[in-house]
Design a protein around this motif. Structure first.
Motif, PDB file in Angstrom:
ATOM      1  N   SER A  77       0.877  -0.998   0.043  1.00  0.00           N
ATOM      2  CA  SER A  77      -0.067  -0.244   0.598  1.00  0.00           C
ATOM      3  C   SER A  77       0.782   1.583  -0.144  1.00  0.00           C
ATOM      4  O   SER A  77       1.726   0.959  -0.179  1.00  0.00           O
ATOM      5  N   TRP A 170      -7.221   7.478  12.972  1.00  0.00           N
ATOM      6  CA  TRP A 170      -8.302   7.037  11.891  1.00  0.00           C
ATOM      7  C   TRP A 170      -9.475   6.736  11.497  1.00  0.00           C
ATOM      8  O   TRP A 170     -10.239   6.671  11.155  1.00  0.00           O
ATOM      9  N   HIS A 174     -13.051   7.586  10.637  1.00  0.00           N
ATOM     10  CA  HIS A 174     -13.605   6.295   9.621  1.00  0.00           C
ATOM     11  C   HIS A 174     -14.358   5.251   9.957  1.00  0.00           C
ATOM     12  O   HIS A 174     -15.446   4.542   8.565  1.00  0.00           O
ATOM     13  N   GLU A 204     -13.720  -3.097   0.048  1.00  0.00           N
ATOM     14  CA  GLU A 204     -11.919  -2.642   0.638  1.00  0.00           C
ATOM     15  C   GLU A 204     -10.913  -1.785  -0.652  1.00  0.00           C
ATOM     16  O   GLU A 204     -10.146  -1.983  -0.680  1.00  0.00           O
ATOM     17  N   THR A 207     -13.654  -0.116  -4.032  1.00  0.00           N
ATOM     18  CA  THR A 207     -13.815   1.232  -3.502  1.00  0.00           C
ATOM     19  C   THR A 207     -12.471   2.487  -3.869  1.00  0.00           C
ATOM     20  O   THR A 207     -11.451   1.739  -3.098  1.00  0.00           O
ATOM     21  N   ARG A 209      -9.654   4.743  -2.266  1.00  0.00           N
ATOM     22  CA  ARG A 209     -10.072   6.042  -0.911  1.00  0.00           C
ATOM     23  C   ARG A 209      -9.370   7.318  -1.077  1.00  0.00           C
ATOM     24  O   ARG A 209      -9.259   7.640  -2.198  1.00  0.00           O
ATOM     25  N   ASN A 210      -9.475   7.507  -0.093  1.00  0.00           N
ATOM     26  CA  ASN A 210      -8.768   9.473   0.191  1.00  0.00           C
ATOM     27  C   ASN A 210      -7.550   9.106   1.105  1.00  0.00           C
ATOM     28  O   ASN A 210      -6.583   8.128   1.107  1.00  0.00           O
ATOM     29  N   GLY A 213      -6.431   7.360   2.909  1.00  0.00           N
ATOM     30  CA  GLY A 213      -6.505   5.234   2.918  1.00  0.00           C
ATOM     31  C   GLY A 213      -7.637   5.330   3.819  1.00  0.00           C
ATOM     32  O   GLY A 213      -8.407   4.104   3.243  1.00  0.00           O
ATOM     33  N   GLY A 214      -9.205   6.152   3.975  1.00  0.00           N
ATOM     34  CA  GLY A 214     -10.079   5.755   3.788  1.00  0.00           C
ATOM     35  C   GLY A 214     -10.982   5.571   2.421  1.00  0.00           C
ATOM     36  O   GLY A 214     -10.909   6.395   1.996  1.00  0.00           O
ATOM     37  N   LEU A 215     -12.041   4.575   3.302  1.00  0.00           N
ATOM     38  CA  LEU A 215     -13.533   4.464   1.386  1.00  0.00           C
ATOM     39  C   LEU A 215     -13.893   5.748   1.552  1.00  0.00           C
ATOM     40  O   LEU A 215     -13.909   6.585   2.073  1.00  0.00           O
ATOM     41  N   ASP A 216     -13.639   5.773  -0.434  1.00  0.00           N
ATOM     42  CA  ASP A 216     -14.040   7.446  -0.695  1.00  0.00           C
ATOM     43  C   ASP A 216     -15.887   6.808  -1.036  1.00  0.00           C
ATOM     44  O   ASP A 216     -16.238   6.142  -2.071  1.00  0.00           O
TER      45      ASP A 216
END
Lengths: 296, 153
Positions: A77, A170, A174, A204, A207, A209-210, A213-216
């Motif tokens: 990542s 985080w 999130h 995961e 979708t 990520r911002n 690393g959070g899902l948009d």
């Protein structure tokens, strides 16, 4: 002036305390789950739906070896490379000595029995939406799987992401307790939503990520760059897939696209899991996917 | 007038050059992609029977299985010249790992061959036998796509 300094110091202390409170590990206790017991037979279906084997079995494991959850697979990542740990029933190297409350705390709050935050490469963000009964069944099933004494490998994550406590912040940003798709769904699509969002954690990978690393969530299942750095994980919203419900359900079973190409990469392993579900559950996931808002 | 003509001419030449680049294809890449399309077409005949989309027909199933077996017997050496990976050229999803030390592609192609042989042996013996024998063929395809084919775009 003295007064102002004191004010700033107090403000700092309050902010620090709020930060510590926000980022604190939250544990599920025995009292929270009094009376909850798992059924290992029911847990097998949860195990396949939740996709545990895809990440926690050894790389390229096939057949019965997918039940040996020795860990070791690497997940690159932009924050570093994560290594799936041993979650076999081994009491020393795996999770064989965990209580149900510790298991649920890990799966739903992302906190280890030692009180350490897990990195969200582990999809507790999704499992948090699961029914505790299902997870208790999963716990019971996983106790029946083989023990592996392969030690877990450390993650390769650089500063500042190496500060585990930061994951608490985080999480404050999130973690959510609602499904991503909140539209009115048919009963079948609702079942599919539960399977896809709470267990199979499709979002995961599918979708974007911002920056953190959070899902948009505004682009739910709209496709995302492959974390390997090569290519794209496809947009699987209805218009983008362009497959019928039957074609999606059949693909999740045999891995063939409608033009009989064969899934590769991580999706191949996902299909091995999906093939273990009932036909009705695969159809439910297909119905859900066709109910998701279209993304360009 | 002359200047205009020169400009138009050079623009045309540029466009033609561009078109030539875009259409530039590698015969080895074309051949292997065509081979995979032949495989997909024949797997589709069997897959549609396996899924119940079409009725099982012993003779049709046998023909498709025979084609897969025939493809598995094509010597692959001319399809994969060095420098035809997706890091070197456009228009392919073939990963450099195919050519690297420790590559399992030849072994997996052998698994496809064994699967195709098993399939051709029973494809005419009924739907259940054919369906069971199709599994290993699909598994070999997936096994190779897993490590050696890049995701689309």
């Amino acid at each position: 002036m003295r007064g102002f300094v004191r004010f700033v110091v107090i403000l700092g202390l309050v902010a620090g305390a709020a930060g510590l409170w926000l980022t604190r590990p939250v544990h599920i206790t025995d009292t929270d789950i009094a009376g909850l017991t798992g059924d290992p037979a029911a847990g097998e279906a949860v195990f396949w739906a939740a996709g545990c084997a895809s990440c926690h079995s050894a790389d390229d494991a096939e057949g019965a070896d997918r039940l040996i959850l020795s860990g070791g697979q690497a997940f690159p990542s932009e924050f570093g490379t994560f290594r799936a740990p041993n979650i076999s029933s081994d009491a020393t190297h795996g999770i064989g000595d965990w209580t149900l409350a510790q298991f649920l705390t890990a799966l739903q709050n992302g906190i280890s029995p030692e009180g350490q935050h897990y990195y969200p490469a582990f999809p507790y963000t999704a499992y948090r939406l699961a029914e505790r009964q299902d997870l208790a069944d999963l716990y019971a099933f996983m106790q029946t799987l083989p023990a592996s004494d392969t030690p877990s490998e450390p993650h390769d994550v650089g500063f500042p992401f190496s500060i585990r406590r930061a994951v608490g912040a985080w999480n404050a940003l999130h973690l959510r307790d609602d499904f991503a798709v909140e539209d009115d769904l048919s009963a079948e699509a609702e079942r599919g939503r539960y399977l896809a969002e709470a267990l199979a954690h499709c979002g995961e990978c599918h979708t974007p990520r911002n920056a953190l690393g959070g899902l948009d969530l505004a682009n739910w299942l709209g496709g995302a760059p492959d974390p390997s750095g090569r290519g794209t994980i496809p947009n699987v919203t209805p218009g983008a897939i362009g497959w019928s419900e039957g074609e999606i359900a059949a693909y999740l079973n045999d891995g063939f696209t409608p033009d009989f190409d064969v899934a590769g990469g991580h999706m191949r392993s996902v299909i091995l899991n999906m093939a273990e579900l009932t036909e009705a559950d695969r159809a439910a996931i297909a119905a859900y996917l066709l109910s998701v808002p279209d993304m360009p | 007038m002359t200047l205009t003509r020169i400009l138009i001419a050079s623009a045309l030449t540029g466009a033609l050059a561009l078109a030539a680049t875009a259409q530039e294809s590698n015969p080895a890449v074309d051949a292997r992609q065509g081979q995979f399309q032949v495989m997909a077409l024949n797997i589709g005949v069997l897959g549609n029977m396996a899924r119940g989309n079409t009725d099982y027909d012993a003779e049709t199933a046998q023909a498709a299985a025979n084609n897969l077996l025939a493809v598995s017997q094509i010597d692959q050496r001319f399809h994969w010249p060095v420098g035809t990976d997706n890091a070197s050229i456009e228009g392919t999803r073939a990963l450099p790992a195919i050519w690297e030390e420790g590559s399992r592609v030849i072994e997996i192609w052998g698994e496809f061959g064994a699967g195709a042989e098993g399939l051709a042996a029973v494809a005419g013996d009924g739907l259940d036998a054919m369906r069971a024998a199709l599994g290993p063929v699909g598994a070999a395809c997936g096994s190779c796509h897993d490590d050696y084919r890049a995701p689309a775009n």
